[in-house]
Design an enzyme around this catalytic site. Structure first.
Site, PDB file in Angstrom:
ATOM      1  N   SER A 180     -10.940  26.828  18.947  1.00 27.14           N
ATOM      2  CA  SER A 180      -9.765  28.120  19.950  1.00 27.14           C
ATOM      3  C   SER A 180     -10.165  28.372  20.884  1.00 27.14           C
ATOM      4  O   SER A 180     -10.473  29.747  21.008  1.00 27.14           O
ATOM      5  CB  SER A 180      -9.244  29.201  18.821  1.00 27.14           C
ATOM      6  OG  SER A 180      -8.732  28.655  17.579  1.00 27.14           O
ATOM      7  N   LEU A 181      -9.660  27.905  22.034  1.00 26.16           N
ATOM      8  CA  LEU A 181      -9.813  28.516  22.965  1.00 26.16           C
ATOM      9  C   LEU A 181      -9.102  29.345  24.064  1.00 26.16           C
ATOM     10  O   LEU A 181      -9.507  30.607  24.117  1.00 26.16           O
ATOM     11  CB  LEU A 181     -10.129  26.818  24.595  1.00 26.16           C
ATOM     12  CG  LEU A 181     -10.850  27.368  25.852  1.00 26.16           C
ATOM     13  CD1 LEU A 181     -12.371  27.565  24.849  1.00 26.16           C
ATOM     14  CD2 LEU A 181     -10.853  25.622  25.940  1.00 26.16           C
ATOM     15  N   HIS A 182      -7.372  28.836  24.438  1.00 21.68           N
ATOM     16  CA  HIS A 182      -7.480  29.844  24.437  1.00 21.68           C
ATOM     17  C   HIS A 182      -6.917  30.858  25.315  1.00 21.68           C
ATOM     18  O   HIS A 182      -5.591  31.245  26.296  1.00 21.68           O
ATOM     19  CB  HIS A 182      -6.233  31.449  23.488  1.00 21.68           C
ATOM     20  CG  HIS A 182      -6.266  30.354  21.678  1.00 21.68           C
ATOM     21  ND1 HIS A 182      -5.812  29.268  21.709  1.00 21.68           N
ATOM     22  CD2 HIS A 182      -7.123  31.035  20.941  1.00 21.68           C
ATOM     23  CE1 HIS A 182      -5.929  28.685  20.619  1.00 21.68           C
ATOM     24  NE2 HIS A 182      -6.007  30.079  19.945  1.00 21.68           N
ATOM     25  N   CYS A 238      -8.507  38.231   8.439  1.00 17.35           N
ATOM     26  CA  CYS A 238      -9.047  38.157   9.412  1.00 17.35           C
ATOM     27  C   CYS A 238      -9.670  39.349  10.004  1.00 17.35           C
ATOM     28  O   CYS A 238      -8.810  40.081  10.407  1.00 17.35           O
ATOM     29  CB  CYS A 238      -8.551  37.003  10.455  1.00 17.35           C
ATOM     30  SG  CYS A 238     -10.232  36.222  11.273  1.00 17.35           S
ATOM     31  N   GLU A 276      -2.395  31.296   2.319  1.00 17.91           N
ATOM     32  CA  GLU A 276      -1.557  30.119   2.420  1.00 17.91           C
ATOM     33  C   GLU A 276      -2.532  28.700   2.333  1.00 17.91           C
ATOM     34  O   GLU A 276      -3.601  28.765   3.141  1.00 17.91           O
ATOM     35  CB  GLU A 276      -0.655  30.200   2.828  1.00 17.91           C
ATOM     36  CG  GLU A 276       0.504  31.509   2.605  1.00 17.91           C
ATOM     37  CD  GLU A 276       1.654  31.772   3.982  1.00 17.91           C
ATOM     38  OE1 GLU A 276       2.375  32.599   3.114  1.00 17.91           O
ATOM     39  OE2 GLU A 276       0.493  31.320   4.842  1.00 17.91           O
ATOM     40  N   SER A 293     -11.876  24.318  12.344  1.00 13.87           N
ATOM     41  CA  SER A 293     -11.389  25.561  13.183  1.00 13.87           C
ATOM     42  C   SER A 293     -11.638  26.823  13.335  1.00 13.87           C
ATOM     43  O   SER A 293     -11.660  27.503  12.624  1.00 13.87           O
ATOM     44  CB  SER A 293     -10.090  25.244  13.350  1.00 13.87           C
ATOM     45  OG  SER A 293      -9.213  26.308  14.597  1.00 13.87           O
ATOM     46  N   GLY A 307      -7.549  32.938   7.958  1.00  7.44           N
ATOM     47  CA  GLY A 307      -9.120  33.628   8.258  1.00  7.44           C
ATOM     48  C   GLY A 307      -9.759  32.376   8.952  1.00  7.44           C
ATOM     49  O   GLY A 307     -10.029  31.532   9.401  1.00  7.44           O
ATOM     50  N   GLU A 308     -11.219  33.075   9.189  1.00  5.06           N
ATOM     51  CA  GLU A 308     -12.576  32.665  10.391  1.00  5.06           C
ATOM     52  C   GLU A 308     -13.075  31.141   9.328  1.00  5.06           C
ATOM     53  O   GLU A 308     -13.904  33.117   9.238  1.00  5.06           O
ATOM     54  CB  GLU A 308     -13.064  33.554  11.186  1.00  5.06           C
ATOM     55  CG  GLU A 308     -14.601  33.075  11.774  1.00  5.06           C
ATOM     56  CD  GLU A 308     -13.913  31.726  12.784  1.00  5.06           C
ATOM     57  OE1 GLU A 308     -12.810  31.705  13.424  1.00  5.06           O
ATOM     58  OE2 GLU A 308     -14.587  30.393  12.787  1.00  5.06           O
ATOM     59  N   CYS A 364      -3.718  22.258   4.995  1.00  3.72           N
ATOM     60  CA  CYS A 364      -3.750  23.339   6.162  1.00  3.72           C
ATOM     61  C   CYS A 364      -4.381  24.632   4.881  1.00  3.72           C
ATOM     62  O   CYS A 364      -3.964  25.016   4.087  1.00  3.72           O
ATOM     63  CB  CYS A 364      -3.297  23.648   6.758  1.00  3.72           C
ATOM     64  SG  CYS A 364      -3.902  25.747   7.689  1.00  3.72           S
ATOM     65  N   CYS A 420       1.356  28.192  12.397  1.00  3.85           N
ATOM     66  CA  CYS A 420      -0.202  28.508  12.781  1.00  3.85           C
ATOM     67  C   CYS A 420       0.655  29.643  13.219  1.00  3.85           C
ATOM     68  O   CYS A 420       1.444  29.825  13.856  1.00  3.85           O
ATOM     69  CB  CYS A 420      -0.482  28.237  14.222  1.00  3.85           C
ATOM     70  SG  CYS A 420      -0.795  25.775  14.188  1.00  3.85           S
ATOM     71  N   CYS A 473      -7.616  38.152  16.544  1.00  2.00           N
ATOM     72  CA  CYS A 473      -7.161  37.867  17.991  1.00  2.00           C
ATOM     73  C   CYS A 473      -5.359  38.564  18.118  1.00  2.00           C
ATOM     74  O   CYS A 473      -4.532  38.877  17.068  1.00  2.00           O
ATOM     75  CB  CYS A 473      -6.565  36.531  18.022  1.00  2.00           C
ATOM     76  SG  CYS A 473      -8.799  35.612  17.259  1.00  2.00           S
ATOM     77  N   CYS A 476      -1.760  36.884  16.758  1.00  2.00           N
ATOM     78  CA  CYS A 476      -2.165  36.001  15.167  1.00  2.00           C
ATOM     79  C   CYS A 476      -1.583  36.840  13.522  1.00  2.00           C
ATOM     80  O   CYS A 476      -2.657  37.964  13.555  1.00  2.00           O
ATOM     81  CB  CYS A 476      -3.664  35.393  15.069  1.00  2.00           C
ATOM     82  SG  CYS A 476      -3.920  34.897  13.208  1.00  2.00           S
ATOM     83  N   ASN A 512       4.034  30.886  17.317  1.00  2.00           N
ATOM     84  CA  ASN A 512       5.212  30.344  16.939  1.00  2.00           C
ATOM     85  C   ASN A 512       5.164  32.491  16.784  1.00  2.00           C
ATOM     86  O   ASN A 512       4.232  32.963  16.221  1.00  2.00           O
ATOM     87  CB  ASN A 512       3.997  30.675  15.637  1.00  2.00           C
ATOM     88  CG  ASN A 512       4.301  28.446  15.398  1.00  2.00           C
ATOM     89  OD1 ASN A 512       5.704  28.142  15.850  1.00  2.00           O
ATOM     90  ND2 ASN A 512       3.197  28.308  15.160  1.00  2.00           N
TER      91      ASN A 512
HETATM   92  N1  SAH Z   1      -9.662  31.426  12.336  1.00  4.16           N
HETATM   93  C1  SAH Z   1      -9.706  30.052  12.816  1.00  4.16           C
HETATM   94  C2  SAH Z   1      -8.783  29.249  11.864  1.00  4.16           C
HETATM   95  C3  SAH Z   1      -7.480  29.768  11.539  1.00  4.16           C
HETATM   96  S1  SAH Z   1      -6.311  30.315  12.664  1.00  4.16           S
HETATM   97  C4  SAH Z   1      -9.416  29.692  14.301  1.00  4.16           C
HETATM   98  O1  SAH Z   1      -8.842  30.839  15.143  1.00  4.16           O
HETATM   99  O2  SAH Z   1      -9.805  29.204  14.884  1.00  4.16           O
HETATM  100  C5  SAH Z   1      -5.896  28.043  12.972  1.00  4.16           C
HETATM  101  C6  SAH Z   1      -5.403  28.234  14.926  1.00  4.16           C
HETATM  102  O3  SAH Z   1      -3.532  28.318  14.825  1.00  4.16           O
HETATM  103  C7  SAH Z   1      -6.208  28.806  15.415  1.00  4.16           C
HETATM  104  O4  SAH Z   1      -6.461  27.809  16.588  1.00  4.16           O
HETATM  105  C8  SAH Z   1      -5.076  29.725  16.536  1.00  4.16           C
HETATM  106  O5  SAH Z   1      -5.897  30.249  17.254  1.00  4.16           O
HETATM  107  C9  SAH Z   1      -3.781  29.181  15.840  1.00  4.16           C
HETATM  108  N2  SAH Z   1      -3.069  30.169  15.709  1.00  4.16           N
HETATM  109  C10 SAH Z   1      -3.055  31.730  15.141  1.00  4.16           C
HETATM  110  N3  SAH Z   1      -2.197  32.752  15.647  1.00  4.16           N
HETATM  111  C11 SAH Z   1      -1.053  31.884  16.130  1.00  4.16           C
HETATM  112  C12 SAH Z   1       0.315  31.350  16.845  1.00  4.16           C
HETATM  113  N4  SAH Z   1       0.961  32.718  16.044  1.00  4.16           N
HETATM  114  N5  SAH Z   1       1.450  30.566  16.983  1.00  4.16           N
HETATM  115  C13 SAH Z   1       0.243  30.183  16.887  1.00  4.16           C
HETATM  116  N6  SAH Z   1      -1.190  29.411  16.675  1.00  4.16           N
HETATM  117  C14 SAH Z   1      -1.261  30.845  16.158  1.00  4.16           C
HETATM  118 FE1  SF4 Z   2      -8.275  35.290  12.903  1.00  2.00          FE
HETATM  119 FE2  SF4 Z   2      -8.802  32.754  13.469  1.00  2.00          FE
HETATM  120 FE3  SF4 Z   2      -6.393  34.330  13.303  1.00  2.00          FE
HETATM  121 FE4  SF4 Z   2      -8.323  34.660  14.862  1.00  2.00          FE
HETATM  122  S1  SF4 Z   2      -7.003  33.262  14.831  1.00  2.00           S
HETATM  123  S2  SF4 Z   2      -7.266  36.655  13.145  1.00  2.00           S
HETATM  124  S3  SF4 Z   2     -10.036  34.162  14.018  1.00  2.00           S
HETATM  125  S4  SF4 Z   2      -7.578  33.505  11.866  1.00  2.00           S
END
Ligand code: SAH
Ligand code: SF4
Length: 368
Positions: free
Chosen positions: A222-224, A111, A91, A200, A168-169, A104, A342, A115, A118, A299
């Site tokens: 992406s710290l979290h 991926c 997408e 990112s 994806g990363e 975006c 996201c 995480c 995600c 989300n």
């Molecule tokens: N792989 C890269 C870029 C794609 S993800 C990364 O992880 O940074 C883009 C952003 O969306 C990241 O910050 C990710 O942590 C966040 N993200 C993933 N799943 C999410 C969700 N369910 N709700 C909100 N943000 C999310």
């Molecule tokens: Fe991959 Fe980014 Fe999703 Fe983590 S948040 S699984 S690195 S796309």
């Protein structure tokens, strides 16, 4: 074999033209036709000699990926579902705002980094996207948004910013992502400034250094989580590259970054990482890294065990960071009526009843 010219940046195209015995300036002209004017048909490239146009038609194509659906959200967000073959789709999401339009872009089908929160991660890794598939998202979105050619280019362009924040990363598909980035920055292609193009990453430390050396653009990390114990669970790549190393890589990046700060993304998960104590722990963690925070309300997607932090909690968390002088924004959720927010990007071709198994099904089957 027919060559897809969308796979080349300026340097690659010039090299390919040289192999064909053609002059470098021809490559530049063709690059402009393809990316600035959005033209895929060599016959329409009117300032190129007919003989060269015929030769190109015989040996090359400009083949963008196929858009299989194009959905418009009530808030103006537009999501393009793009077929990348073998039953996979990715997408690209266009997010219009008052002062800019952001696309975006996805860099992988699925991926591998898994995480915990995600949707893309839950489908597992399928493959890296090609350069044509990555830059092709910009190419097709530009066309669909009516942004190519003449007046709309340059000032007031429709797509003013690009973020590699889709599926994806990007740093796990480094070569192709960087070639696509070069096209985004190239004045003969999309001509975006480095500050308006953001990668990112979940924190692939050695590749952050490579990006700094080869193509520094704005960086979002992406710290979290504020500590390794929690981040090991939420972002498993942390077990390989823990926070101390990640913070050091961020500091090194700033030597060459086009912006003088790193953006830290932080998904707000109710009762997991959203307390005032977590925010204070973050302050200690990032104290040596000039940064801004972008808080992302979680989300949800089917089968995910997490809940979104209440708005009041997000506000209080942001206050702790801001009182310490860190610019903190909270991302407005956009496009969730079309599953474009996201972390909700999943390609939508998977059999929803088998989400847990992460099976990716053929497009035909999904549409039936
Ligand atoms: N792989 C890269 C870029 C794609 S993800 C990364 O992880 O940074 C883009 C952003 O969306 C990241 O910050 C990710 O942590 C966040 N993200 C993933 N799943 C999410 C969700 N369910 N709700 C909100 N943000 C999310
Ligand atoms: Fe991959 Fe980014 Fe999703 Fe983590 S948040 S699984 S690195 S796309």
């Amino acid at each position: 074999m027919t060559v897809n010219l969308l796979d080349f940046d300026a340097e690659g195209l010039a090299a390919w033209f040289a192999e064909q015995g053609e002059k470098p300036f021809r490559a530049k002209q063709v690059l402009r036709w393809i990316h600035r004017s959005g033209v895929a048909d060599f016959a329409a490239m009117t300032d190129i000699a007919r003989s060269l146009r015929e030769k190109l038609t015989a040996v090359a194509v400009v083949a963008p990926p196929q858009v299989v659906s194009d959905k418009l959200s009530d808030d103006g967000t537009r999501k393009f579902l793009i077929d990348v073959g073998s039953g996979n789709a990715v997408e690209a999401v266009f997010i219009p705002e008052d002062d800019r339009g952001t696309l975006c872009v996805s860099t992988q089908a699925g991926c591998a980094l898994d995480c915990a929160f995600c949707a893309t991660g839950k489908q597992g890794f399928n493959r890296n996207l090609t350069v044509a598939e990555i830059i092709g998202q910009l190419w097709v979105a530009n066309k669909a948004l009516g942004a190519v050619h003449g007046a709309n280019f340059g000032e007031g362009r429709v797509i003013s910013n690009v973020v590699l924040m889709g599926m994806g990363e990007p740093l796990a598909n480094f070569e192709n992502s960087v070639t696509a980035l070069r096209l985004m920055l190239d004045d003969n292609a999309y001509g975006l400034s480095r500050r308006r193009v953001t990668v990112s990453t979940s924190g692939l430390v050695p590749v952050i250094d490579r990006l700094r050396d080869e193509c520094p653009v704005a960086l979002a990390v992406s710290l979290h989580a504020p500590n390794d114990r929690l981040r090991d669970e939420l972002v498993p790549i942390n077990r390989k590259y823990p926070l101390k190393e990640l913070m050091a890589a961020c500091r090194r990046y700033l030597d060459k970054a086009p912006r003088d700060f790193i953006t830290f993304e932080y998904v707000m998960l109710a009762r997991i990482n959203d307390s005032d104590a977590h925010a204070r722990e973050l302050l200690a963690l990032v104290k040596s890294v000039p940064c801004k925070f972008n808080l992302i309300p979680f989300n949800p997607f089917p089968g995910s065990p997490f809940r979104r932090s209440p708005a009041e909690r997000v506000r209080r968390f942001a206050d702790v960071l801001m009182q310490a002088g860190i610019v903190t924004t909270t991302r407005r959720t956009r496009g969730d009526d079309i599953d474009a927010a996201c972390g909700q990007l999943a390609g939508q071709v998977r059999d929803k009843t088998r989400r847990a198994a992460g099976r990716i099904i053929p497009l035909q089957e999904a549409r039936a």
